[in-house]
Design a protein around this motif. Structure first.
Motif, PDB file in Angstrom:
ATOM      1  N   TYR A  81       0.804  -1.220   0.000  1.00 30.26           N
ATOM      2  CA  TYR A  81       0.000   0.000   0.000  1.00 30.26           C
ATOM      3  C   TYR A  81       0.842   1.279   0.000  1.00 30.26           C
ATOM      4  CZ  TYR A  81      -4.402  -2.502   0.666  1.00 30.26           C
ATOM      5  OH  TYR A  81      -5.505  -3.311   0.492  1.00 30.26           O
ATOM      6  N   LYS A  82       2.133   1.140   0.208  1.00 27.00           N
ATOM      7  CA  LYS A  82       3.067   2.265   0.138  1.00 27.00           C
ATOM      8  C   LYS A  82       2.732   3.378   1.125  1.00 27.00           C
ATOM      9  CE  LYS A  82       4.816   0.039  -3.347  1.00 27.00           C
ATOM     10  NZ  LYS A  82       5.968  -0.865  -3.105  1.00 27.00           N
ATOM     11  N   ARG A  83       2.305   2.985   2.321  1.00 24.78           N
ATOM     12  CA  ARG A  83       2.042   3.957   3.379  1.00 24.78           C
ATOM     13  C   ARG A  83       2.216   3.258   4.727  1.00 24.78           C
ATOM     14  NH1 ARG A  83      -2.768   4.038   0.637  1.00 24.78           N
ATOM     15  NH2 ARG A  83      -2.580   6.275   0.361  1.00 24.78           N
ATOM     16  N   GLU A  84       2.290   4.059   5.769  1.00 24.36           N
ATOM     17  CA  GLU A  84       2.496   3.504   7.106  1.00 24.36           C
ATOM     18  C   GLU A  84       1.309   2.637   7.519  1.00 24.36           C
ATOM     19  OE1 GLU A  84       3.318   5.035  11.709  1.00 24.36           O
ATOM     20  OE2 GLU A  84       3.099   6.480  10.059  1.00 24.36           O
ATOM     21  N   ALA A  85       1.606   1.502   8.110  1.00 24.76           N
ATOM     22  CA  ALA A  85       0.561   0.563   8.526  1.00 24.76           C
ATOM     23  C   ALA A  85      -0.111   1.037   9.807  1.00 24.76           C
ATOM     24  CB  ALA A  85       1.160  -0.817   8.748  1.00 24.76           C
ATOM     25  N   PRO A  86      -1.363   0.671  10.021  1.00 19.06           N
ATOM     26  CA  PRO A  86      -1.992   0.897  11.326  1.00 19.06           C
ATOM     27  C   PRO A  86      -1.251   0.134  12.422  1.00 19.06           C
ATOM     28  CG  PRO A  86      -3.636   0.348   9.650  1.00 19.06           C
ATOM     29  CD  PRO A  86      -2.287   0.077   9.053  1.00 19.06           C
ATOM     30  N   ALA A  87      -1.569   0.444  13.661  1.00 22.07           N
ATOM     31  CA  ALA A  87      -0.916  -0.200  14.804  1.00 22.07           C
ATOM     32  C   ALA A  87      -1.108  -1.720  14.741  1.00 22.07           C
ATOM     33  CB  ALA A  87      -1.490   0.343  16.106  1.00 22.07           C
ATOM     34  N   ALA A  88      -0.051  -2.443  15.132  1.00 19.39           N
ATOM     35  CA  ALA A  88      -0.076  -3.906  15.067  1.00 19.39           C
ATOM     36  C   ALA A  88      -1.234  -4.490  15.867  1.00 19.39           C
ATOM     37  CB  ALA A  88       1.248  -4.468  15.570  1.00 19.39           C
ATOM     38  N   GLY A  89      -1.568  -3.877  16.997  1.00 17.71           N
ATOM     39  CA  GLY A  89      -2.669  -4.380  17.812  1.00 17.71           C
ATOM     40  C   GLY A  89      -3.997  -4.322  17.095  1.00 17.71           C
ATOM     41  N   LEU A  90      -4.194  -3.272  16.297  1.00 16.18           N
ATOM     42  CA  LEU A  90      -5.445  -3.147  15.541  1.00 16.18           C
ATOM     43  C   LEU A  90      -5.490  -4.140  14.393  1.00 16.18           C
ATOM     44  CD1 LEU A  90      -5.979   0.714  15.432  1.00 16.18           C
ATOM     45  CD2 LEU A  90      -7.361  -0.966  16.648  1.00 16.18           C
ATOM     46  N   LEU A  91      -4.357  -4.356  13.739  1.00 21.74           N
ATOM     47  CA  LEU A  91      -4.320  -5.355  12.669  1.00 21.74           C
ATOM     48  C   LEU A  91      -4.655  -6.738  13.217  1.00 21.74           C
ATOM     49  CD1 LEU A  91      -1.137  -4.277  10.651  1.00 21.74           C
ATOM     50  CD2 LEU A  91      -3.540  -3.739  10.178  1.00 21.74           C
ATOM     51  N   GLU A  92      -4.193  -7.014  14.410  1.00 22.19           N
ATOM     52  CA  GLU A  92      -4.496  -8.294  15.039  1.00 22.19           C
ATOM     53  C   GLU A  92      -5.952  -8.365  15.484  1.00 22.19           C
ATOM     54  OE1 GLU A  92      -4.100 -12.084  16.210  1.00 22.19           O
ATOM     55  OE2 GLU A  92      -2.591 -10.899  15.149  1.00 22.19           O
ATOM     56  N   GLN A  93      -6.485  -7.255  15.959  1.00 29.60           N
ATOM     57  CA  GLN A  93      -7.859  -7.223  16.463  1.00 29.60           C
ATOM     58  C   GLN A  93      -8.886  -7.378  15.346  1.00 29.60           C
ATOM     59  OE1 GLN A  93      -8.845  -3.576  18.530  1.00 29.60           O
ATOM     60  NE2 GLN A  93     -11.027  -4.027  18.575  1.00 29.60           N
ATOM     61  N   ALA A  94      -8.610  -6.778  14.203  1.00 31.17           N
ATOM     62  CA  ALA A  94      -9.588  -6.763  13.114  1.00 31.17           C
ATOM     63  C   ALA A  94      -9.886  -8.177  12.625  1.00 31.17           C
ATOM     64  CB  ALA A  94      -9.074  -5.913  11.962  1.00 31.17           C
ATOM     65  N   VAL A  95     -11.164  -8.481  12.467  1.00 35.74           N
ATOM     66  CA  VAL A  95     -11.591  -9.782  11.928  1.00 35.74           C
ATOM     67  C   VAL A  95     -11.892  -9.604  10.447  1.00 35.74           C
ATOM     68  CG1 VAL A  95     -13.320 -11.607  12.038  1.00 35.74           C
ATOM     69  CG2 VAL A  95     -12.522 -10.517  14.140  1.00 35.74           C
ATOM     70  N   TYR A  96     -11.299 -10.461   9.641  1.00 36.99           N
ATOM     71  CA  TYR A  96     -11.498 -10.394   8.191  1.00 36.99           C
ATOM     72  C   TYR A  96     -12.887 -10.924   7.860  1.00 36.99           C
ATOM     73  CZ  TYR A  96     -10.301 -10.918   3.215  1.00 36.99           C
ATOM     74  OH  TYR A  96     -10.257 -10.829   1.843  1.00 36.99           O
ATOM     75  N   GLY A  97     -13.755 -10.028   7.414  1.00 33.57           N
ATOM     76  CA  GLY A  97     -15.172 -10.342   7.302  1.00 33.57           C
ATOM     77  C   GLY A  97     -15.610 -10.955   5.991  1.00 33.57           C
ATOM     78  N   LEU A  98     -14.929 -12.019   5.553  1.00 38.76           N
ATOM     79  CA  LEU A  98     -15.435 -12.787   4.416  1.00 38.76           C
ATOM     80  C   LEU A  98     -16.529 -13.688   4.965  1.00 38.76           C
ATOM     81  CD1 LEU A  98     -15.100 -13.353   1.386  1.00 38.76           C
ATOM     82  CD2 LEU A  98     -13.441 -15.135   1.983  1.00 38.76           C
ATOM     83  N   CYS A  99     -17.760 -13.257   4.817  1.00 41.72           N
ATOM     84  CA  CYS A  99     -18.861 -13.774   5.632  1.00 41.72           C
ATOM     85  C   CYS A  99     -19.045 -15.286   5.531  1.00 41.72           C
ATOM     86  CB  CYS A  99     -20.159 -13.076   5.237  1.00 41.72           C
ATOM     87  SG  CYS A  99     -20.156 -11.301   5.566  1.00 41.72           S
ATOM     88  N   GLU A 100     -18.968 -15.833   4.339  1.00 37.67           N
ATOM     89  CA  GLU A 100     -19.226 -17.261   4.165  1.00 37.67           C
ATOM     90  C   GLU A 100     -18.102 -18.122   4.722  1.00 37.67           C
ATOM     91  OE1 GLU A 100     -22.115 -15.212   1.843  1.00 37.67           O
ATOM     92  OE2 GLU A 100     -19.945 -14.969   1.880  1.00 37.67           O
ATOM     93  N   ILE A 101     -16.946 -17.535   4.964  1.00 34.89           N
ATOM     94  CA  ILE A 101     -15.805 -18.270   5.509  1.00 34.89           C
ATOM     95  C   ILE A 101     -15.621 -17.969   6.994  1.00 34.89           C
ATOM     96  CG2 ILE A 101     -13.346 -18.764   5.248  1.00 34.89           C
ATOM     97  CD1 ILE A 101     -15.090 -19.474   2.780  1.00 34.89           C
ATOM     98  N   ASN A 102     -15.721 -16.697   7.367  1.00 37.58           N
ATOM     99  CA  ASN A 102     -15.426 -16.264   8.741  1.00 37.58           C
ATOM    100  C   ASN A 102     -16.654 -15.748   9.485  1.00 37.58           C
ATOM    101  OD1 ASN A 102     -12.698 -16.843   8.392  1.00 37.58           O
ATOM    102  ND2 ASN A 102     -12.232 -14.796   7.632  1.00 37.58           N
ATOM    103  N   GLY A 103     -17.837 -16.123   9.022  1.00 41.56           N
ATOM    104  CA  GLY A 103     -19.051 -15.562   9.589  1.00 41.56           C
ATOM    105  C   GLY A 103     -19.181 -15.699  11.091  1.00 41.56           C
ATOM    106  N   GLU A 104     -18.798 -16.849  11.632  1.00 42.90           N
ATOM    107  CA  GLU A 104     -18.925 -17.052  13.076  1.00 42.90           C
ATOM    108  C   GLU A 104     -17.932 -16.195  13.859  1.00 42.90           C
ATOM    109  OE1 GLU A 104     -21.423 -18.752  14.372  1.00 42.90           O
ATOM    110  OE2 GLU A 104     -22.041 -18.986  12.289  1.00 42.90           O
ATOM    111  N   LYS A 105     -16.828 -15.838  13.231  1.00 44.54           N
ATOM    112  CA  LYS A 105     -15.786 -15.074  13.924  1.00 44.54           C
ATOM    113  C   LYS A 105     -16.147 -13.594  14.099  1.00 44.54           C
ATOM    114  CE  LYS A 105     -12.058 -18.069  12.289  1.00 44.54           C
ATOM    115  NZ  LYS A 105     -10.799 -18.149  11.504  1.00 44.54           N
TER     116      LYS A 105
END
Length: 353
Positions: free
Chosen positions: A121-145
């Protein structure tokens, strides 16, 4: 129990003047459990939204708000951030700190490794804690998460079509993960509402363009999800094209079969995998989906061709990039986050012709 105005979940949309934000408004206006409390645009604050979008003359919250976290908190429970990459990474922490739930439609929280984000993305990443916290919302795969979480990262449009097409066969071990080639094509709305030479009418009309070869920011997102599905690193060849239409993505994927599989076996595998997930529709043998058949809807349609001569499998997956690839999936994530039926507010049939 029927929702009343008092117990509806109140939502704010940051980035309301982009295509994703406007599509969120279109669907949420018909959502029985949601009230749109604030529509926000840093570039058009104070203007009626109808200045740019006259078709939204029926929206109850007409005047566009500016980005003010305290004001958003006073109005909303959940915030959709439909912003360019780099904006949400700075805004979402403030919203979360204020006690709001966030569903991010940008790419800022999709990648788990900050160094990978910065590379692509050629820019500074968000804080590592937020990257870890965020749930990847591909609903049919990760819906329960995503149920009950505070921060959901809505998948990209190309990854949605691609991953829904590949993951079942990959998890079952029916395709070789080292052989995956992805040929993806998108309508020009995927480039956003801003004008540039690439999407100029005279440049794109009656034309077909490949772009960002080996450099597209969705490559690491796709590889990250495929690695999670297969249990080992996966590297793909991914080529994107712009086609002269407004909406739609077709992702055509090629992979080497690990054994002899009939198209009916593949159909049965995918139908079993997506059982109870109404937005994925699997075609009959010999039938392949077209983008027009999901236009304006939250559906992903998938078809297969197994070639015994070459030992390869072809998977064709289509979505509407603005709906299932953005706003529709974000609302599906909201439904799952809140413990509602995931189809609530999303049962519109495709627009045809």
């Amino acid at each position: 129990m029927l929702a009343t105005e008092q117990n509806k979940v109140k939502v704010a949309i940051v980035g309301s003047t982009g295509y994703g934000g406007v599509e969120l408004i279109r669907f949420l206006l018909g959502h029985p459990l949601v009230e749109i409390a604030s529509v926000i645009s840093s570039s058009s604050a104070g203007e009626p939204i109808t200045v740019g979008f006259p078709h939204l003359s029926n929206i109850l919250v007409n005047s566009l708000d500016g980005v003010d976290v305290a004001e958003i908190k006073s109005k909303a429970d959940v915030v959709f951030t439909a912003t360019p990459a780099g904006v949400s990474g700075k805004l979402a922490p403030q919203l979360l700190e204020a006690g709001l739930k966030v569903i991010d439609l940008s790419g800022d929280f999709r990648l788990k490794e900050g160094a990978v984000y910065e590379q692509w993305y050629k820019r500074e990443a968000p804080a590592a804690g937020l990257l870890e916290q965020a749930v990847y919302g591909l609903c049919e795969i990760n819906g329960e998460k995503v149920r009950g979480v505070e921060l959901i990262s809505n998948p990209g449009c190309y990854p949605t079509a691609t991953l829904l097409g590949l993951i079942p066969a990959l998890q079952e071990g029916w395709i070789d993960p080292d052989s995956i080639i992805i040929d993806a094509k998108s309508g020009v709305s995927g480039a956003g509402r801003g004008t540039n030479l690439t999407t100029h009418y005279a440049e794109i009309n009656e034309n077909l363009k490949a772009y960002k070869l080996n450099k597209h920011q969705h490559i690491p997102e796709i590889e990250q999800a495929l690695a999670a599905a297969s249990g080992k690193p996966v590297t793909v060849t991914f080529t994107t094209h712009l086609v002269p239409m407004t909406r739609g993505i077709m992702s055509t994927m090629y992979a080497r079969l690990t054994g002899t599989r009939s198209e009916q076996e593949l159909i049965d595998l995918y139908r079993n995998y997506y059982e109870g997930r109404p937005f994925v529709r699997i075609r009959e043998a010999g039938k392949y989906p077209a983008t027009k058949e999901v236009y304006g809807s939250n559906y992903c349609d998938i078809g297969f061709a197994a070639d015994p001569r070459t030992g390869r499998l072809t998977i064709v997956s289509v979505i509407d990039n603005v709906v299932k690839g953005a706003a529709g999936q974000a609302i599906q994530n909201l439904n799952l986050m809140m413990g509602w039926d995931e189809t609530t507010g999303l049962t519109l049939s495709p627009v045809y012709p």
